[in-house]
Design a protein around this motif. Structure first.
Motif, PDB file in Angstrom:
ATOM      1  N   ALA A 191      27.835 -13.223  11.960  1.00  0.00           N
ATOM      2  CA  ALA A 191      26.544 -13.609  12.840  1.00  0.00           C
ATOM      3  C   ALA A 191      25.794 -14.487  12.032  1.00  0.00           C
ATOM      4  N   ASP A 192      25.468 -14.139  10.614  1.00  0.00           N
ATOM      5  CA  ASP A 192      24.434 -14.750   9.734  1.00  0.00           C
ATOM      6  C   ASP A 192      25.271 -16.184   9.450  1.00  0.00           C
ATOM      7  N   ALA A 193      26.564 -16.176   9.053  1.00  0.00           N
ATOM      8  CA  ALA A 193      27.112 -17.607   9.167  1.00  0.00           C
ATOM      9  C   ALA A 193      27.287 -18.199  10.215  1.00  0.00           C
ATOM     10  N   GLY A 194      26.831 -17.960  11.287  1.00  0.00           N
ATOM     11  CA  GLY A 194      26.923 -19.008  12.694  1.00  0.00           C
ATOM     12  C   GLY A 194      28.024 -18.594  13.641  1.00  0.00           C
ATOM     13  N   ALA A 195      28.828 -17.518  13.454  1.00  0.00           N
ATOM     14  CA  ALA A 195      29.906 -16.927  14.198  1.00  0.00           C
ATOM     15  C   ALA A 195      29.328 -16.753  15.590  1.00  0.00           C
ATOM     16  N   VAL A 196      30.187 -17.149  16.668  1.00  0.00           N
ATOM     17  CA  VAL A 196      29.848 -16.895  17.859  1.00  0.00           C
ATOM     18  C   VAL A 196      30.500 -15.500  18.404  1.00  0.00           C
ATOM     19  N   GLY A 197      31.417 -14.845  17.641  1.00  0.00           N
ATOM     20  CA  GLY A 197      31.939 -13.504  17.722  1.00  0.00           C
ATOM     21  C   GLY A 197      32.912 -13.291  16.772  1.00  0.00           C
ATOM     22  N   ALA A 198      33.271 -11.978  16.708  1.00  0.00           N
ATOM     23  CA  ALA A 198      34.065 -11.450  15.452  1.00  0.00           C
ATOM     24  C   ALA A 198      35.109 -10.690  16.410  1.00  0.00           C
ATOM     25  N   ILE A 199      36.586 -10.752  15.502  1.00  0.00           N
ATOM     26  CA  ILE A 199      37.284  -9.786  16.080  1.00  0.00           C
ATOM     27  C   ILE A 199      37.822  -9.120  14.625  1.00  0.00           C
ATOM     28  N   ILE A 200      37.913  -7.905  14.239  1.00  0.00           N
ATOM     29  CA  ILE A 200      38.023  -7.017  13.284  1.00  0.00           C
ATOM     30  C   ILE A 200      39.445  -6.246  13.472  1.00  0.00           C
ATOM     31  N   TYR A 201      40.457  -6.635  12.786  1.00  0.00           N
ATOM     32  CA  TYR A 201      41.806  -5.982  13.098  1.00  0.00           C
ATOM     33  C   TYR A 201      41.945  -5.083  11.830  1.00  0.00           C
ATOM     34  N   ASN A 202      42.753  -4.092  12.382  1.00  0.00           N
ATOM     35  CA  ASN A 202      43.287  -2.880  11.591  1.00  0.00           C
ATOM     36  C   ASN A 202      43.705  -3.241  10.561  1.00  0.00           C
ATOM     37  N   ASN A 203      43.571  -2.601   9.106  1.00  0.00           N
ATOM     38  CA  ASN A 203      44.378  -2.737   8.130  1.00  0.00           C
ATOM     39  C   ASN A 203      45.425  -1.411   7.966  1.00  0.00           C
ATOM     40  N   GLN A 204      45.658  -0.873   9.037  1.00  0.00           N
ATOM     41  CA  GLN A 204      46.731   0.423   9.124  1.00  0.00           C
ATOM     42  C   GLN A 204      47.454   0.071  10.444  1.00  0.00           C
ATOM     43  N   LYS A 205      48.403   0.782  10.755  1.00  0.00           N
ATOM     44  CA  LYS A 205      49.261   0.549  11.978  1.00  0.00           C
ATOM     45  C   LYS A 205      48.338   1.099  13.023  1.00  0.00           C
ATOM     46  N   GLY A 206      48.384   0.329  14.094  1.00  0.00           N
ATOM     47  CA  GLY A 206      47.819   0.532  15.413  1.00  0.00           C
ATOM     48  C   GLY A 206      46.382   0.270  15.708  1.00  0.00           C
ATOM     49  N   LEU A 207      45.953   0.616  16.842  1.00  0.00           N
ATOM     50  CA  LEU A 207      44.339   0.270  17.164  1.00  0.00           C
ATOM     51  C   LEU A 207      43.658   1.352  16.768  1.00  0.00           C
ATOM     52  N   PHE A 208      42.440   1.263  16.748  1.00  0.00           N
ATOM     53  CA  PHE A 208      41.343   2.256  16.416  1.00  0.00           C
ATOM     54  C   PHE A 208      40.097   2.017  17.410  1.00  0.00           C
ATOM     55  N   ALA A 209      39.337   2.966  17.429  1.00  0.00           N
ATOM     56  CA  ALA A 209      38.015   3.113  18.037  1.00  0.00           C
ATOM     57  C   ALA A 209      36.912   2.894  17.128  1.00  0.00           C
ATOM     58  N   GLY A 210      36.195   1.786  17.151  1.00  0.00           N
ATOM     59  CA  GLY A 210      35.277   1.457  16.254  1.00  0.00           C
ATOM     60  C   GLY A 210      33.662   1.276  16.969  1.00  0.00           C
ATOM     61  N   THR A 211      32.658   1.480  16.246  1.00  0.00           N
ATOM     62  CA  THR A 211      31.417   1.068  16.601  1.00  0.00           C
ATOM     63  C   THR A 211      30.514   0.473  15.320  1.00  0.00           C
ATOM     64  N   VAL A 212      29.322  -0.400  16.106  1.00  0.00           N
ATOM     65  CA  VAL A 212      28.628  -1.251  15.044  1.00  0.00           C
ATOM     66  C   VAL A 212      27.354  -0.489  15.033  1.00  0.00           C
TER      67      VAL A 212
END
Length: 509
Positions: A191-212
């Motif tokens: 956000a500080d760099a001016g992004a309008v959105g972010a996608i954080i993809y997993n560094n392991q197999k599969g999907l994860f449930a995340g929170t900010v």
């Protein structure tokens, strides 16, 4: 909220074994305060006899009935929760306690419709919500179609530094790899760099449930490793459409707190279980079982007269939304009130259908545990020795941040407790210890409408509620092994700046 059931090595029972405290002076002191050999203590303890499985079951049945007549659940903010709290309060009053509601306000994250994540260029593709990606809780709402730009994804700390965004084009959507720091830090840097959105993809197999954790400045979703690979393969031509329909609103909820009339006010034993369920079901195991065990223990403890140490019973609200009730409670204590707490005991699920006997990892031996506060190892040993005295195997389970011990541990309060297993898979070896079915989850009904009285293992409730009652009785008499000067030197100090990797069921990093 559950914790992974992973153990280094089980504790096997040996009835001939009797452990004595080292040194004659220590033995004499221990006997003086009722801390004799473990097997003798277990045989003479009164609470495990008074806390019967039939009485615990009656509480669980009543909680299920309350859910049945109030929308099918007992989630915080619902009639089912309110009536459950009324039931607990009434039961405590009948036993002579003066229960109080501890109210608090919190920011509640609401998602109003499913998020959208699509590739618009070079080859259009729509990703599937909950299979390919999911919204990070506490993501702000918003919609954008913009270039997708990878952020130092060859690094294990992608997006963790402002330098990673040195050449980031303003108005783009950041594509970031998981790892190295919290999702909140990655998202804020974007956000500080001016992004309008972010996608954080997993560094392991599969999907994860995340929170900010707190409302972000830009929309953010978590994606699987496969989605990340597809986005990176598109190269500089990548264009994305991202939409999150969510907001944060201020809500209020409450815990129910009651304590013994007698006992030292400067050496308080806190015993807790979360009272709320998820919205999808009645939560008879999660966490009607822990609630029932703690409630019945409170009722029976009142029959034993004034304890040496004050015992405070806590029934937490809003646990299923991120450990909010227990966290707000601890945050509201001043330095002296925190210092007066000798230890915290947590009971979150004790009736899993395919159960195990899991003791929280007070020694900090498991890979997923942070180093616990001094004294936690003694709590772990208390439970292990109790099970051993009953010829029952037990195993450690991670202190991973998935239940209400989290805020206590972060404030350097020794912690421990029990858990009968959740969404991890039972092994063949564990079938030898506990029976049940190998290759199946410890609780296949976790967070479903089928978390009902029909799917409770009563052997689990019986065994773990006995251990629960024993620990409360023992620590109500003395906490010497937990916060005595000599025993504390045996445990590694708490980590500076301790922060768990998880907050309830959601990953923080």
């Amino acid at each position: 909220m559950r914790k992974p059931e992973s153990g280094r090595s089980p504790r096997r029972a040996h009835t001939a074994r009797r452990r004595l405290l080292a040194g004659g002076t220590a033995i004499a002191a221990a006997l003086a305060v009722g801390l004799g050999p473990t097997a003798a203590q277990a045989d003479t303890a009164q609470l495990p006899v008074l806390v019967t499985v039939d009485n615990v079951r009656a509480h669980m049945e009543n909680l299920e009935t309350i859910a049945e007549y109030n929308g099918g659940n007992r989630a915080s903010g619902t009639a089912g929760y309110d009536v459950s709290a009324m039931y607990v309060i009434d039961q405590l009053k009948r036993a002579g306690y003066k229960p109080k509601k501890h109210t608090f306000e919190f920011d509640s994250w609401k998602q109003h419709s499913d998020p959208v994540l699509s590739v618009t260029k070079p080859e259009p593709k729509d990703f599937v919500h909950e299979d390919d990606f999911s919204t990070m809780t506490y993501s702000t709402g918003g919609e954008a179609t913009a270039a997708g730009v990878a952020v130092n994804t060859d690094s294990g700390e992608s997006g963790c530094s402002a330098d990673d965004f040195a050449d980031f084009p303003e108005g783009a959507i950041a594509v970031i790899k998981r790892g190295g720091c919290t999702f909140a830090a990655k998202t804020q840097n974007a956000a500080d760099a001016g992004a309008v959105g972010a996608i954080i993809y997993n560094n392991q197999k599969g999907l994860f449930a995340g929170t900010v954790s707190e409302l972000s400045d830009i929309p953010v979703v978590g994606a699987s490793d496969a989605v990340g690979a597809e986005l990176l393969a598109a190269g500089e031509e990548l264009e994305l459409h991202l939409k999150v329909d969510a907001e944060v609103v201020t809500e209020s909820s409450y815990n129910v707190i009651a304590e013994t009339k007698g006992g030292r006010k400067d050496n308080v034993v806190v015993v807790g279980a979360h009272l709320d369920s998820v919205e999808d079901g009645p939560g008879v195991n999660d966490n009607g079982s822990g609630t029932a065990g703690v409630l019945e223990t409170a009722k029976q403890l009142a029959k034993l007269g004034k304890p040496r140490n004050k015992v405070r019973f806590a029934f937490w609200g809003t646990e299923e939304q991120g450990l909010i009730g227990s966290t707000k409670y601890v945050e509201g204590l001043n330095a002296k009130q925190l210092d007066d707490i000798a230890l915290y005991l947590n009971f979150d699920m004790i009736g899993s259908s395919n159960y195990g006997r899991f003791v929280y990892d007070g020694r900090g031996e498991l890979a997923g545990s942070l180093t616990p506060p001094s004294g936690s190892a003694a709590i772990q040993k208390t439970f292990e020795d109790y099970f051993e005295s009953k010829n029952q195997v037990s195993e450690p389970t991670e202190f991973s941040g998935r239940s209400d011990y989290s805020a206590f541990m972060e404030n350097d309060i020794p912690s421990g407790g029990l858990f009968s297993g959740g969404d991890s898979v039972k092994t063949e070896k564990q079938v030898e210890y506990y029976g049940g079915t190998a290759g199946a989850d410890f609780d296949p009904y976790y967070h479903t409408p089928n978390d009902t009285i029909e799917n409770i293992n009563w052997n689990s409730v019986d065994e773990l509620s006995d251990a629960l009652a024993y620990s409360v009785e023992r620590f109500s008499k003395s906490t010497l092994p937990v916060n005595g000067v000599a025993p504390r030197t045996l445990q590694a100090p708490v980590q500076a700046g301790m922060q768990f990797d998880r907050q309830g069921d959601h990953w923080l990093r």
